[in-house]
Write a protein that holds these residues in place. Structure first.
Motif, PDB file in Angstrom:
ATOM      1  N   PRO A  32       0.850  -1.193   0.000  1.00 30.56           N
ATOM      2  CA  PRO A  32       0.000   0.000   0.000  1.00 30.56           C
ATOM      3  C   PRO A  32       0.888   1.246   0.000  1.00 30.56           C
ATOM      4  O   PRO A  32       1.858   1.321   0.758  1.00 30.56           O
ATOM      5  CB  PRO A  32      -0.793  -0.108   1.309  1.00 30.56           C
ATOM      6  CG  PRO A  32      -0.543  -1.485   1.832  1.00 30.56           C
ATOM      7  CD  PRO A  32       0.785  -1.908   1.298  1.00 30.56           C
ATOM      8  N   VAL A  33       0.534   2.223  -0.835  1.00 34.29           N
ATOM      9  CA  VAL A  33       1.322   3.453  -0.942  1.00 34.29           C
ATOM     10  C   VAL A  33       0.368   4.644  -0.934  1.00 34.29           C
ATOM     11  O   VAL A  33      -0.541   4.726  -1.761  1.00 34.29           O
ATOM     12  CB  VAL A  33       2.175   3.475  -2.231  1.00 34.29           C
ATOM     13  CG1 VAL A  33       2.984   4.768  -2.299  1.00 34.29           C
ATOM     14  CG2 VAL A  33       3.095   2.262  -2.290  1.00 34.29           C
ATOM     15  N   MET A  34       0.582   5.548   0.006  1.00 34.82           N
ATOM     16  CA  MET A  34      -0.181   6.794   0.087  1.00 34.82           C
ATOM     17  C   MET A  34       0.575   7.856  -0.700  1.00 34.82           C
ATOM     18  O   MET A  34       1.726   8.191  -0.366  1.00 34.82           O
ATOM     19  CB  MET A  34      -0.315   7.217   1.548  1.00 34.82           C
ATOM     20  CG  MET A  34      -0.999   8.553   1.752  1.00 34.82           C
ATOM     21  SD  MET A  34      -2.779   8.492   1.541  1.00 34.82           S
ATOM     22  CE  MET A  34      -3.301   9.783   2.671  1.00 34.82           C
ATOM     23  N   VAL A  35      -0.044   8.392  -1.761  1.00 36.68           N
ATOM     24  CA  VAL A  35       0.642   9.262  -2.709  1.00 36.68           C
ATOM     25  C   VAL A  35       0.161  10.700  -2.571  1.00 36.68           C
ATOM     26  O   VAL A  35      -1.042  10.970  -2.497  1.00 36.68           O
ATOM     27  CB  VAL A  35       0.405   8.781  -4.156  1.00 36.68           C
ATOM     28  CG1 VAL A  35       1.168   9.661  -5.143  1.00 36.68           C
ATOM     29  CG2 VAL A  35       0.807   7.322  -4.313  1.00 36.68           C
ATOM     30  N   HIS A  36       1.123  11.627  -2.557  1.00 35.15           N
ATOM     31  CA  HIS A  36       0.850  13.058  -2.640  1.00 35.15           C
ATOM     32  C   HIS A  36       1.686  13.587  -3.800  1.00 35.15           C
ATOM     33  O   HIS A  36       2.913  13.408  -3.816  1.00 35.15           O
ATOM     34  CB  HIS A  36       1.268  13.767  -1.351  1.00 35.15           C
ATOM     35  CG  HIS A  36       0.651  13.190  -0.115  1.00 35.15           C
ATOM     36  ND1 HIS A  36      -0.529  13.654   0.417  1.00 35.15           N
ATOM     37  CD2 HIS A  36       1.057  12.171   0.689  1.00 35.15           C
ATOM     38  CE1 HIS A  36      -0.818  12.962   1.506  1.00 35.15           C
ATOM     39  NE2 HIS A  36       0.128  12.054   1.687  1.00 35.15           N
ATOM     40  N   GLY A 136      -7.227  -0.949  -5.126  1.00 40.05           N
ATOM     41  CA  GLY A 136      -6.347  -2.107  -5.010  1.00 40.05           C
ATOM     42  C   GLY A 136      -6.887  -3.070  -3.980  1.00 40.05           C
ATOM     43  O   GLY A 136      -7.966  -2.864  -3.401  1.00 40.05           O
ATOM     44  N   PRO A 137      -6.169  -4.154  -3.713  1.00 38.49           N
ATOM     45  CA  PRO A 137      -6.669  -5.208  -2.828  1.00 38.49           C
ATOM     46  C   PRO A 137      -7.012  -4.750  -1.407  1.00 38.49           C
ATOM     47  O   PRO A 137      -7.886  -5.333  -0.769  1.00 38.49           O
ATOM     48  CB  PRO A 137      -5.516  -6.220  -2.807  1.00 38.49           C
ATOM     49  CG  PRO A 137      -4.775  -5.982  -4.078  1.00 38.49           C
ATOM     50  CD  PRO A 137      -4.890  -4.521  -4.352  1.00 38.49           C
ATOM     51  N   GLU A 138      -6.333  -3.726  -0.895  1.00 39.47           N
ATOM     52  CA  GLU A 138      -6.584  -3.276   0.473  1.00 39.47           C
ATOM     53  C   GLU A 138      -7.493  -2.049   0.535  1.00 39.47           C
ATOM     54  O   GLU A 138      -7.657  -1.450   1.606  1.00 39.47           O
ATOM     55  CB  GLU A 138      -5.260  -2.957   1.174  1.00 39.47           C
ATOM     56  CG  GLU A 138      -4.300  -4.120   1.280  1.00 39.47           C
ATOM     57  CD  GLU A 138      -4.774  -5.197   2.247  1.00 39.47           C
ATOM     58  OE1 GLU A 138      -5.815  -4.987   2.928  1.00 39.47           O
ATOM     59  OE2 GLU A 138      -4.119  -6.251   2.324  1.00 39.47           O
ATOM     60  N   THR A 143     -10.566   2.206   3.556  1.00 40.35           N
ATOM     61  CA  THR A 143     -11.602   3.244   3.488  1.00 40.35           C
ATOM     62  C   THR A 143     -12.885   2.918   4.239  1.00 40.35           C
ATOM     63  O   THR A 143     -13.772   3.765   4.312  1.00 40.35           O
ATOM     64  CB  THR A 143     -11.965   3.521   2.014  1.00 40.35           C
ATOM     65  OG1 THR A 143     -12.488   2.310   1.426  1.00 40.35           O
ATOM     66  CG2 THR A 143     -10.752   3.985   1.219  1.00 40.35           C
ATOM     67  N   ALA A 144     -13.014   1.734   4.812  1.00 38.18           N
ATOM     68  CA  ALA A 144     -14.293   1.303   5.377  1.00 38.18           C
ATOM     69  C   ALA A 144     -14.771   2.190   6.518  1.00 38.18           C
ATOM     70  O   ALA A 144     -15.958   2.490   6.630  1.00 38.18           O
ATOM     71  CB  ALA A 144     -14.186  -0.150   5.840  1.00 38.18           C
ATOM     72  N   ARG A 145     -13.844   2.611   7.379  1.00 39.33           N
ATOM     73  CA  ARG A 145     -14.237   3.385   8.558  1.00 39.33           C
ATOM     74  C   ARG A 145     -13.595   4.763   8.522  1.00 39.33           C
ATOM     75  O   ARG A 145     -12.410   4.892   8.217  1.00 39.33           O
ATOM     76  CB  ARG A 145     -13.818   2.661   9.841  1.00 39.33           C
ATOM     77  CG  ARG A 145     -14.523   1.340  10.062  1.00 39.33           C
ATOM     78  CD  ARG A 145     -14.129   0.731  11.383  1.00 39.33           C
ATOM     79  NE  ARG A 145     -12.701   0.420  11.456  1.00 39.33           N
ATOM     80  CZ  ARG A 145     -12.096  -0.054  12.531  1.00 39.33           C
ATOM     81  NH1 ARG A 145     -12.774  -0.225  13.652  1.00 39.33           N
ATOM     82  NH2 ARG A 145     -10.800  -0.334  12.509  1.00 39.33           N
ATOM     83  N   HIS A 146     -14.401   5.776   8.862  1.00 42.76           N
ATOM     84  CA  HIS A 146     -13.871   7.136   8.914  1.00 42.76           C
ATOM     85  C   HIS A 146     -14.786   7.978   9.795  1.00 42.76           C
ATOM     86  O   HIS A 146     -15.653   8.710   9.300  1.00 42.76           O
ATOM     87  CB  HIS A 146     -13.753   7.730   7.516  1.00 42.76           C
ATOM     88  CG  HIS A 146     -12.664   8.737   7.407  1.00 42.76           C
ATOM     89  ND1 HIS A 146     -12.122   9.145   6.204  1.00 42.76           N
ATOM     90  CD2 HIS A 146     -11.996   9.452   8.368  1.00 42.76           C
ATOM     91  CE1 HIS A 146     -11.165  10.031   6.418  1.00 42.76           C
ATOM     92  NE2 HIS A 146     -11.084  10.240   7.720  1.00 42.76           N
ATOM     93  N   PRO A 147     -14.602   7.922  11.131  1.00 48.42           N
ATOM     94  CA  PRO A 147     -15.516   8.605  12.052  1.00 48.42           C
ATOM     95  C   PRO A 147     -15.540  10.120  11.821  1.00 48.42           C
ATOM     96  O   PRO A 147     -14.506  10.744  11.590  1.00 48.42           O
ATOM     97  CB  PRO A 147     -14.944   8.279  13.436  1.00 48.42           C
ATOM     98  CG  PRO A 147     -14.079   7.068  13.229  1.00 48.42           C
ATOM     99  CD  PRO A 147     -13.560   7.170  11.842  1.00 48.42           C
ATOM    100  N   LEU A 148     -16.717  10.692  11.943  1.00 47.36           N
ATOM    101  CA  LEU A 148     -16.849  12.137  11.773  1.00 47.36           C
ATOM    102  C   LEU A 148     -15.950  12.895  12.728  1.00 47.36           C
ATOM    103  O   LEU A 148     -15.288  13.870  12.347  1.00 47.36           O
ATOM    104  CB  LEU A 148     -18.303  12.559  12.010  1.00 47.36           C
ATOM    105  CG  LEU A 148     -19.306  12.367  10.885  1.00 47.36           C
ATOM    106  CD1 LEU A 148     -20.692  12.775  11.362  1.00 47.36           C
ATOM    107  CD2 LEU A 148     -18.914  13.152   9.647  1.00 47.36           C
TER     108      LEU A 148
END
Length: 267
Positions: A32-36, A136-138, A143-148
């Motif tokens: 997994p890669v977080m891209v900016h 992608g696979p993950e 992204t499933a959970r993201h509390p306000l």
């Protein structure tokens, strides 16, 4: 008619060159890669954002997962943003559009991230202001959970990325853009740490309501400093060039653990 490059010294940047540069930098296939990214900083890329996305997908391969921030600041409570006259705030709250993961545009995230959120099969987290998109696979796990009330906390996509031992890739931007460092702010204990109110228009039982909560007041003023200290003290940052841009690859878990202690000591 398309415009020609402004600088004679520029040469076209191909997707193939980007892939080669990403692999030389050390972007791991299958991770997994977080891209900016800043598209402009990459140079004159043939195909623009589409080519950049193709290169990123090729670099991580079919078993890798890409993630990018796709935040929509335009839906924030105007009182939190403090950008418009106070007398406008009630009208803004009454008429702000509802967040829709499929159609709400990102703001200030860049052309590559804005295209990425529309990628077929991509998943976007449900937070109306601080969404993360992944493909992608993950992607589902990220992204499933993201509390306000905890947009950058342990239960957010940032926490999931750290748990997955993701990498942070900075392409033509500095560490001030490293969203993962907000998770370190949650973990740290520093003077002045506080919560601030925020809100958004939502459907509640089929009716539009203005919903409010308290969230951590986050800041990025020292992100460049903490990333520089992390690089100097750990030697874990890989740096090079991708296209015409300065590029940096950082391990998310180690970075967040280091930054949480650094913020506690230095803020």
């Amino acid at each position: 008619m398309s415009s020609a490059p402004e600088t004679a010294d520029l040469r076209p940047v191909t997707a193939e060159r980007l892939v080669a540069d990403l692999r030389t930098l050390g972007v791991p296939e299958g991770a997994p890669v977080m891209v900016h990214t800043s598209l402009r900083a990459l140079g004159w890329v043939i195909g623009g954002p589409q080519a950049v996305l193709e290169a990123l997908r090729a670099a991580v391969g079919p078993h890798g997962t890409l993630a990018m921030p796709t935040q929509s600041w335009q839906l924030c409570d105007p009182a939190m943003l403090q950008e418009l006259p106070e007398e406008w705030w009630p009208t803004i709250r009454q008429h702000l559009p509802l967040y829709d993961a499929a159609t709400t545009p990102s703001q200030t995230m860049g052309a590559v991230a804005e295209l990425f959120r529309t990628t077929p099969g991509a998943r976007r987290s449900p937070h109306p202001h601080r969404s993360i998109t992944a493909a992608g696979p993950e992607a589902e796990r990220i992204t499933a959970r993201h509390p306000l009330d905890s947009p950058a906390g342990e239960e957010s996509p940032l926490g999931a990325l750290v748990a997955l031992d993701a990498w942070v890739l900075l392409l033509g931007v500095d560490a001030a853009k490293a969203t993962i460092l907000h998770l370190a702010e949650h973990r740290a204990d520093y003077a002045g740490k506080r919560s601030v109110p925020n809100g958004v228009a939502m459907l509640v039982d089929g009716h539009r309501e203005w919903t409010t909560w308290e969230e951590l007041d986050v800041h990025d003023h020292d992100f460049v400093d903490v990333a520089a200290a992390f690089a100097a003290e750990t030697g874990l940052v890989r740096s090079g060039r991708v296209g015409e841009a300065a590029a940096h690859l950082l391990p998310a878990r180690a970075l967040v653990e280091f930054a949480a202690e650094w913020f506690t000591a230095h803020r």
